[in-house]
Design a protein around this motif. Structure first.
Motif, PDB file in Angstrom:
ATOM      1  N   ALA A  33       0.832  -1.206   0.000  1.00 14.15           N
ATOM      2  CA  ALA A  33       0.000   0.000   0.000  1.00 14.15           C
ATOM      3  C   ALA A  33       0.867   1.256   0.000  1.00 14.15           C
ATOM      4  O   ALA A  33       0.539   2.254  -0.654  1.00 14.15           O
ATOM      5  CB  ALA A  33      -0.928  -0.010   1.210  1.00 14.15           C
ATOM      6  N   ALA A  34       1.991   1.206   0.724  1.00 14.06           N
ATOM      7  CA  ALA A  34       2.904   2.351   0.778  1.00 14.06           C
ATOM      8  C   ALA A  34       3.763   2.449  -0.481  1.00 14.06           C
ATOM      9  O   ALA A  34       4.281   3.519  -0.807  1.00 14.06           O
ATOM     10  CB  ALA A  34       3.798   2.240   2.001  1.00 14.06           C
ATOM     11  N   GLY A  35       3.924   1.315  -1.179  1.00 14.66           N
ATOM     12  CA  GLY A  35       4.733   1.306  -2.396  1.00 14.66           C
ATOM     13  C   GLY A  35       6.226   1.295  -2.153  1.00 14.66           C
ATOM     14  O   GLY A  35       7.017   1.516  -3.078  1.00 14.66           O
ATOM     15  N   LYS A  36       6.645   0.996  -0.907  1.00 12.05           N
ATOM     16  CA  LYS A  36       8.075   1.014  -0.607  1.00 12.05           C
ATOM     17  C   LYS A  36       8.394   0.094   0.566  1.00 12.05           C
ATOM     18  O   LYS A  36       7.532  -0.208   1.398  1.00 12.05           O
ATOM     19  CB  LYS A  36       8.542   2.434  -0.269  1.00 12.05           C
ATOM     20  CG  LYS A  36       7.890   3.012   0.984  1.00 12.05           C
ATOM     21  CD  LYS A  36       8.347   4.436   1.241  1.00 12.05           C
ATOM     22  CE  LYS A  36       7.664   4.997   2.493  1.00 12.05           C
ATOM     23  NZ  LYS A  36       8.078   6.394   2.768  1.00 12.05           N
ATOM     24  N   ILE A  37       9.635  -0.364   0.596  1.00  8.95           N
ATOM     25  CA  ILE A  37      10.160  -1.128   1.726  1.00  8.95           C
ATOM     26  C   ILE A  37      11.245  -0.270   2.374  1.00  8.95           C
ATOM     27  O   ILE A  37      12.217   0.113   1.723  1.00  8.95           O
ATOM     28  CB  ILE A  37      10.775  -2.464   1.276  1.00  8.95           C
ATOM     29  CG1 ILE A  37       9.738  -3.338   0.569  1.00  8.95           C
ATOM     30  CG2 ILE A  37      11.352  -3.210   2.483  1.00  8.95           C
ATOM     31  CD1 ILE A  37      10.323  -4.612  -0.034  1.00  8.95           C
ATOM     32  N   VAL A  38      11.076   0.050   3.642  1.00  5.46           N
ATOM     33  CA  VAL A  38      12.056   0.855   4.367  1.00  5.46           C
ATOM     34  C   VAL A  38      13.085  -0.089   4.985  1.00  5.46           C
ATOM     35  O   VAL A  38      12.749  -0.950   5.803  1.00  5.46           O
ATOM     36  CB  VAL A  38      11.385   1.695   5.467  1.00  5.46           C
ATOM     37  CG1 VAL A  38      12.434   2.548   6.193  1.00  5.46           C
ATOM     38  CG2 VAL A  38      10.309   2.587   4.863  1.00  5.46           C
ATOM     39  N   THR A  39      14.335   0.048   4.563  1.00  7.55           N
ATOM     40  CA  THR A  39      15.388  -0.869   4.991  1.00  7.55           C
ATOM     41  C   THR A  39      16.443  -0.164   5.845  1.00  7.55           C
ATOM     42  O   THR A  39      16.520   1.067   5.877  1.00  7.55           O
ATOM     43  CB  THR A  39      16.098  -1.491   3.780  1.00  7.55           C
ATOM     44  OG1 THR A  39      17.009  -0.529   3.224  1.00  7.55           O
ATOM     45  CG2 THR A  39      15.099  -1.936   2.714  1.00  7.55           C
ATOM     46  N   ALA A  40      17.256  -0.985   6.497  1.00 11.01           N
ATOM     47  CA  ALA A  40      18.415  -0.475   7.236  1.00 11.01           C
ATOM     48  C   ALA A  40      19.601  -1.367   6.949  1.00 11.01           C
ATOM     49  O   ALA A  40      19.482  -2.595   6.928  1.00 11.01           O
ATOM     50  CB  ALA A  40      18.133  -0.447   8.734  1.00 11.01           C
ATOM     51  N   THR A  41      20.752  -0.752   6.707  1.00 10.66           N
ATOM     52  CA  THR A  41      21.996  -1.499   6.544  1.00 10.66           C
ATOM     53  C   THR A  41      23.161  -0.586   6.885  1.00 10.66           C
ATOM     54  O   THR A  41      23.010   0.640   6.976  1.00 10.66           O
ATOM     55  CB  THR A  41      22.144  -2.056   5.121  1.00 10.66           C
ATOM     56  OG1 THR A  41      23.221  -2.989   5.093  1.00 10.66           O
ATOM     57  CG2 THR A  41      22.398  -0.948   4.108  1.00 10.66           C
ATOM     58  N   ASP A  42      24.311  -1.175   7.102  1.00 10.04           N
ATOM     59  CA  ASP A  42      25.538  -0.422   7.349  1.00 10.04           C
ATOM     60  C   ASP A  42      26.322  -0.399   6.039  1.00 10.04           C
ATOM     61  O   ASP A  42      26.809  -1.427   5.583  1.00 10.04           O
ATOM     62  CB  ASP A  42      26.343  -1.123   8.457  1.00 10.04           C
ATOM     63  CG  ASP A  42      27.635  -0.395   8.793  1.00 10.04           C
ATOM     64  OD1 ASP A  42      28.020   0.529   8.056  1.00 10.04           O
ATOM     65  OD2 ASP A  42      28.277  -0.772   9.790  1.00 10.04           O
ATOM     66  N   LEU A  76      13.743   1.601  -0.022  1.00  6.92           N
ATOM     67  CA  LEU A  76      14.299   2.831   0.545  1.00  6.92           C
ATOM     68  C   LEU A  76      15.488   2.419   1.404  1.00  6.92           C
ATOM     69  O   LEU A  76      15.329   1.778   2.436  1.00  6.92           O
ATOM     70  CB  LEU A  76      13.262   3.563   1.398  1.00  6.92           C
ATOM     71  CG  LEU A  76      13.750   4.805   2.161  1.00  6.92           C
ATOM     72  CD1 LEU A  76      14.279   5.859   1.187  1.00  6.92           C
ATOM     73  CD2 LEU A  76      12.643   5.391   3.023  1.00  6.92           C
ATOM     74  N   TYR A  77      16.696   2.768   0.945  1.00 14.54           N
ATOM     75  CA  TYR A  77      17.907   2.325   1.622  1.00 14.54           C
ATOM     76  C   TYR A  77      18.390   3.381   2.618  1.00 14.54           C
ATOM     77  O   TYR A  77      18.486   4.564   2.283  1.00 14.54           O
ATOM     78  CB  TYR A  77      19.012   2.048   0.600  1.00 14.54           C
ATOM     79  CG  TYR A  77      18.686   0.900  -0.335  1.00 14.54           C
ATOM     80  CD1 TYR A  77      18.500  -0.386   0.157  1.00 14.54           C
ATOM     81  CD2 TYR A  77      18.548   1.109  -1.709  1.00 14.54           C
ATOM     82  CE1 TYR A  77      18.197  -1.440  -0.687  1.00 14.54           C
ATOM     83  CE2 TYR A  77      18.246   0.056  -2.562  1.00 14.54           C
ATOM     84  CZ  TYR A  77      18.071  -1.219  -2.043  1.00 14.54           C
ATOM     85  OH  TYR A  77      17.769  -2.263  -2.881  1.00 14.54           O
ATOM     86  N   GLN A  78      18.702   2.926   3.838  1.00 14.17           N
ATOM     87  CA  GLN A  78      19.186   3.821   4.882  1.00 14.17           C
ATOM     88  C   GLN A  78      20.504   3.294   5.447  1.00 14.17           C
ATOM     89  O   GLN A  78      20.650   2.101   5.690  1.00 14.17           O
ATOM     90  CB  GLN A  78      18.176   3.922   6.030  1.00 14.17           C
ATOM     91  CG  GLN A  78      16.829   4.490   5.623  1.00 14.17           C
ATOM     92  CD  GLN A  78      15.913   4.616   6.822  1.00 14.17           C
ATOM     93  OE1 GLN A  78      15.638   5.716   7.297  1.00 14.17           O
ATOM     94  NE2 GLN A  78      15.424   3.496   7.335  1.00 14.17           N
ATOM     95  N   ASP A  79      21.458   4.196   5.649  1.00 10.68           N
ATOM     96  CA  ASP A  79      22.761   3.855   6.220  1.00 10.68           C
ATOM     97  C   ASP A  79      22.672   4.019   7.734  1.00 10.68           C
ATOM     98  O   ASP A  79      22.629   5.140   8.249  1.00 10.68           O
ATOM     99  CB  ASP A  79      23.830   4.775   5.637  1.00 10.68           C
ATOM    100  CG  ASP A  79      25.235   4.387   6.054  1.00 10.68           C
ATOM    101  OD1 ASP A  79      25.399   3.308   6.651  1.00 10.68           O
ATOM    102  OD2 ASP A  79      26.174   5.166   5.786  1.00 10.68           O
ATOM    103  N   ILE A  80      22.637   2.898   8.448  1.00 13.22           N
ATOM    104  CA  ILE A  80      22.473   2.896   9.897  1.00 13.22           C
ATOM    105  C   ILE A  80      23.628   2.128  10.531  1.00 13.22           C
ATOM    106  O   ILE A  80      23.986   1.048  10.055  1.00 13.22           O
ATOM    107  CB  ILE A  80      21.137   2.205  10.301  1.00 13.22           C
ATOM    108  CG1 ILE A  80      19.945   2.838   9.567  1.00 13.22           C
ATOM    109  CG2 ILE A  80      20.941   2.230  11.812  1.00 13.22           C
ATOM    110  CD1 ILE A  80      19.596   4.228   9.999  1.00 13.22           C
ATOM    111  N   PRO A  81      24.241   2.628  11.597  1.00 16.40           N
ATOM    112  CA  PRO A  81      25.311   1.869  12.259  1.00 16.40           C
ATOM    113  C   PRO A  81      24.811   0.488  12.678  1.00 16.40           C
ATOM    114  O   PRO A  81      23.669   0.343  13.131  1.00 16.40           O
ATOM    115  CB  PRO A  81      25.649   2.732  13.490  1.00 16.40           C
ATOM    116  CG  PRO A  81      25.213   4.108  13.111  1.00 16.40           C
ATOM    117  CD  PRO A  81      24.008   3.933  12.239  1.00 16.40           C
TER     118      PRO A  81
END
Length: 272
Positions: A33-42, A76-81
């Motif tokens: 429904a949102a059209g995106k996957i919110v991710t976390a990686t280093d 949606l790629y996010q740079d997270i420690p």
């Protein structure tokens, strides 16, 4: 029925409806429904996750780009420690941790893992030209670097205890450990075989693998979701996509692109 009783009944009905909606929550449906996957990686864990001139790339991105296409949404790629990723997942700051996480019995009790995406067996690398250490048992009396909070750290710690007199130095990122190894401040660095293979492949003048490089039990990397009923459909969609990509050759091609070779991975989530 009194007015007060009517109000109570109405409130009870609304609460029941709310509980019904909560029970029917489905993470995959919400993601679609949102059209995106919110991710976390280093993004400092080559060859899985890297920032090259500000651009995110690596095995993880190539694999998850394809998985997202199969599901029909944008990643949606996010740079997270690394140390903030699993805690952030638990409080729902993102949908999934796509940093390669080693499957362990302890983590299986707390999280839902996808199918393996790579070999994660712990291995050792040294400075090129260092003849004092060649096989794993040679780290006795030496100083070995490793990324903090990883399964590789725990495996190194256990192995070091069997040898005795192994000094372990923890680092926030593998890049920091590699820098100290190149500068002569460490005798070796422990990490997963794919990470170290990539390092030596790209910097053979500086680093070399131990022979044999691996020690301990075979392990695998996978992605991590919350261990909740509403995540089951999401995990299945990812696993179905990975199996399809395995069968049509995309997983093999991505492995060969980054590692120069491909390994066969389990088609079920390991139980330990």
């Amino acid at each position: 029925m009194t007015f007060q009783t009517s109000i109570k009944a109405a409130l009870f009905g609304l609460a029941a409806i709310g509980l019904g909606h909560a029970a029917q929550a489905d993470q995959l449906a919400e993601i679609k429904a949102a059209g995106k996957i919110v991710t976390a990686t280093d993004m400092h864990y080559a060859p899985f996750d890297m920032l090259t001139n500000g651009t995110y790339e690596g095995i993880t991105k190539d694999l998850f780009d394809e998985v997202s296409k199969e599901i029909g949404v944008e990643p949606l790629y996010q740079d997270i420690p690394w140390t903030a990723e699993l805690p952030g997942l638990e409080v729902k700051k993102f949908d999934i941790v796509i940093a390669p996480v080693t499957i362990t019995p302890e983590r299986l009790e707390r999280y839902t893992f996808t199918l393996p995406i790579a070999d994660a067996t712990v291995s050792l690398v040294k400075a090129a030209g260092n003849t004092e250490v060649t096989k794993p048992e040679d780290i006795k009396g030496k100083t070995v670097g490793v990324q903090q909070g990883t399964a590789q750290f725990k495996q190194l710690e256990a192995y070091g205890a069997t040898l005795g007199d192994v000094t372990i130095k923890e680092y926030g990122t593998t890049d920091e450990a590699y820098a100290d190894l190149a500068a002569g401040r460490l005798d070796a660095v422990a990490g997963s075989l794919p990470n170290l293979t990539y390092l030596v492949k790209n910097r053979p003048e500086t680093f070399a693998l131990f022979e044999p490089a691996q020690f301990g039990e075979p392990k695998y990397f996978a992605w991590v979701l919350r261990k909740e009923a509403d995540s089951e459909s999401f995990a299945k969609a990812i696993n179905d996509a990975l199996l399809k990509m395995t069968d049509d050759g995309r997983v093999k091609a991505i492995q060969e692109k980054w590692l120069g070779a491909a390994v066969e991975l389990p088609r079920e989530v390991p139980t330990k």
